[in-house]
Design an enzyme around this catalytic site. Structure first.
Site, PDB file in Angstrom:
ATOM      1  N   ASN A  10     -28.590 117.566  56.244  1.00  0.00           N
ATOM      2  CA  ASN A  10     -28.189 117.665  54.326  1.00  0.00           C
ATOM      3  C   ASN A  10     -28.878 116.757  55.134  1.00  0.00           C
ATOM      4  OD1 ASN A  10     -28.053 117.103  52.249  1.00  0.00           O
ATOM      5  ND2 ASN A  10     -26.897 115.871  52.192  1.00  0.00           N
ATOM      6  N   LYS A  12     -31.486 117.854  51.866  1.00  0.00           N
ATOM      7  CA  LYS A  12     -31.460 116.636  51.208  1.00  0.00           C
ATOM      8  C   LYS A  12     -32.624 117.840  50.321  1.00  0.00           C
ATOM      9  CE  LYS A  12     -29.025 112.493  52.552  1.00  0.00           C
ATOM     10  NZ  LYS A  12     -28.771 111.816  52.126  1.00  0.00           N
ATOM     11  N   HIS A  96     -21.325 115.640  47.600  1.00  0.00           N
ATOM     12  CA  HIS A  96     -21.921 114.597  47.913  1.00  0.00           C
ATOM     13  C   HIS A  96     -22.386 113.448  46.719  1.00  0.00           C
ATOM     14  CE1 HIS A  96     -24.995 112.337  49.767  1.00  0.00           C
ATOM     15  NE2 HIS A  96     -25.360 113.068  50.838  1.00  0.00           N
ATOM     16  N   GLU A  98     -24.737 111.299  45.954  1.00  0.00           N
ATOM     17  CA  GLU A  98     -25.429 111.964  45.270  1.00  0.00           C
ATOM     18  C   GLU A  98     -25.440 112.930  44.044  1.00  0.00           C
ATOM     19  OE1 GLU A  98     -29.018 112.232  48.342  1.00  0.00           O
ATOM     20  OE2 GLU A  98     -27.995 110.486  49.201  1.00  0.00           O
ATOM     21  N   GLU A 166     -18.316 109.808  54.068  1.00  0.00           N
ATOM     22  CA  GLU A 166     -19.245 109.003  53.454  1.00  0.00           C
ATOM     23  C   GLU A 166     -19.837 107.639  52.751  1.00  0.00           C
ATOM     24  OE1 GLU A 166     -23.171 112.579  54.761  1.00  0.00           O
ATOM     25  OE2 GLU A 166     -22.674 112.132  52.699  1.00  0.00           O
ATOM     26  N   GLY A 172     -28.979 106.495  54.247  1.00  0.00           N
ATOM     27  CA  GLY A 172     -29.328 106.424  52.987  1.00  0.00           C
ATOM     28  C   GLY A 172     -29.995 104.721  53.457  1.00  0.00           C
ATOM     29  N   SER A 211     -25.880 107.018  57.647  1.00  0.00           N
ATOM     30  CA  SER A 211     -27.020 106.051  58.775  1.00  0.00           C
ATOM     31  C   SER A 211     -26.772 106.681  60.169  1.00  0.00           C
ATOM     32  CB  SER A 211     -26.943 105.076  58.348  1.00  0.00           C
ATOM     33  OG  SER A 211     -27.588 104.726  57.013  1.00  0.00           O
TER      34      SER A 211
HETATM   35  P1  PGA Z   1     -28.712 109.757  55.598  1.00  0.00           P
HETATM   36  O1  PGA Z   1     -27.561 110.423  54.586  1.00  0.00           O
HETATM   37  O2  PGA Z   1     -27.817 110.093  57.261  1.00  0.00           O
HETATM   38  O3  PGA Z   1     -29.136 109.490  55.899  1.00  0.00           O
HETATM   39  O4  PGA Z   1     -27.764 108.166  55.755  1.00  0.00           O
HETATM   40  C1  PGA Z   1     -25.925 111.042  55.047  1.00  0.00           C
HETATM   41  C2  PGA Z   1     -25.757 112.100  54.235  1.00  0.00           C
HETATM   42  O5  PGA Z   1     -26.287 111.404  52.320  1.00  0.00           O
HETATM   43  O6  PGA Z   1     -25.081 113.304  53.987  1.00  0.00           O
END
Ligand code: PGA
Length: 249
Positions: A10, A12, A96, A98, A166, A172, A211
């Site tokens: 992803n 983003k 997601h 976000e 997640e 992140g 992560s």
């Molecule tokens: P990350 O993000 O691997 O940077 O923690 C995962 C995600 O939001 O899909």
């Protein structure tokens, strides 16, 4: 039957045309030795068509990061599942955290978007996950299973889809749940999928996201009911992403 694992990147809101060399490098690596998983990259919408062209004929699929539920119309700035498909996507990430947190997306809206993805012939990757406050209150399983109940429409029966667990606090942050915590949540998700969708629910991979990096991928990917990973930061560079795919062994 154990589902074929899916490792999805992803990107983003990261990546410019120059970043397509990273996608190409991943495809070239997978061409050397058969991939142990289905692999997908979900770049920003601006790069979907170019990435699909760059990756044509390769083992790497291209996906979107969101779509609107409607097929077309006066929705400035939005993008439909049909448009993603037309640009060369075959999957789409939906719900997601976000999007849920930053754009007020509810389970009901996510379910409508899942319907849109199915209508357009896209495989949805539906994201669920608890916040730190919810985990600390002991609600992680209830929150996640509630999201799985309400974000997945009945029409998924008989269709190909994936769920991504997640934890919001792991995205992140460099933090990850313990393997026991991951296994517990994945087992609970599988229980809901099995009850609601029977064999389709059994065949849907349950990805872990938050992560994931090369140093923790092997342990996470081999845990019970972990059917792959949704990878953010570590999917931007082929040198970080390829070892995660290869960690499946
Ligand atoms: P990350 O993000 O691997 O940077 O923690 C995962 C995600 O939001 O899909």
């Amino acid at each position: 039957m154990k589902p074929r694992p899916l490792i999805a990147g992803n990107w983003k809101m990261n990546g410019l045309a120059a970043s397509l060399t990273e996608a190409r490098a991943i495809a070239d690596d997978l061409a050397q030795t058969a991939s142990p998983a289905e692999v997908a990259l979900c770049p920003p919408a601006t790069l979907i068509a170019q990435m699909a062209w760059t990756l044509r004929g390769s083992a790497v699929l291209v996906g979107g990061q969101d779509c609107r539920a409607e097929a077309s119309g006066a929705f400035t700035g939005d993008i439909s599942a049909e448009q993603l498909k037309d640009a060369g996507a075959s999957l789409v990430i939906l719900g997601h955290s976000e999007r849920r947190a930053g754009h007020g997306e509810t389970d009901e809206l996510v379910a409508a978007k899942v319907e849109a993805a199915l209508r357009a012939g896209l495989k949805p990757i539906i994201c669920v996950g608890e916040t730190l406050e919810e985990r600390e209150a002991g609600w992680a399983i209830a929150v996640v299973t509630g999201q799985v109940e309400d974000s997945l429409p009945e029409t998924l029966g008989g269709k190909a889809f994936a769920v991504a667990y997640e934890p919001v606090w792991a995205i992140g942050s460099g933090l990850t749940p313990t393997i026991e915590q991951i296994v517990e949540v994945h087992a609970a998700i599988r229980g809901v999928l099995r009850r609601r969708f029977g064999s389709t629910g059994e065949a849907a991979p349950i990805l872990y996201g938050g992560s994931v990096k090369s140093s923790n991928a092997a342990e996470i990917l081999h845990a019970d009911e972990v059917g792959g990973a949704l990878v953010g930061g570590a999917s931007l560079k082929s040198a970080d992403f390829i070892p995660i795919i290869r960690a499946l062994g």
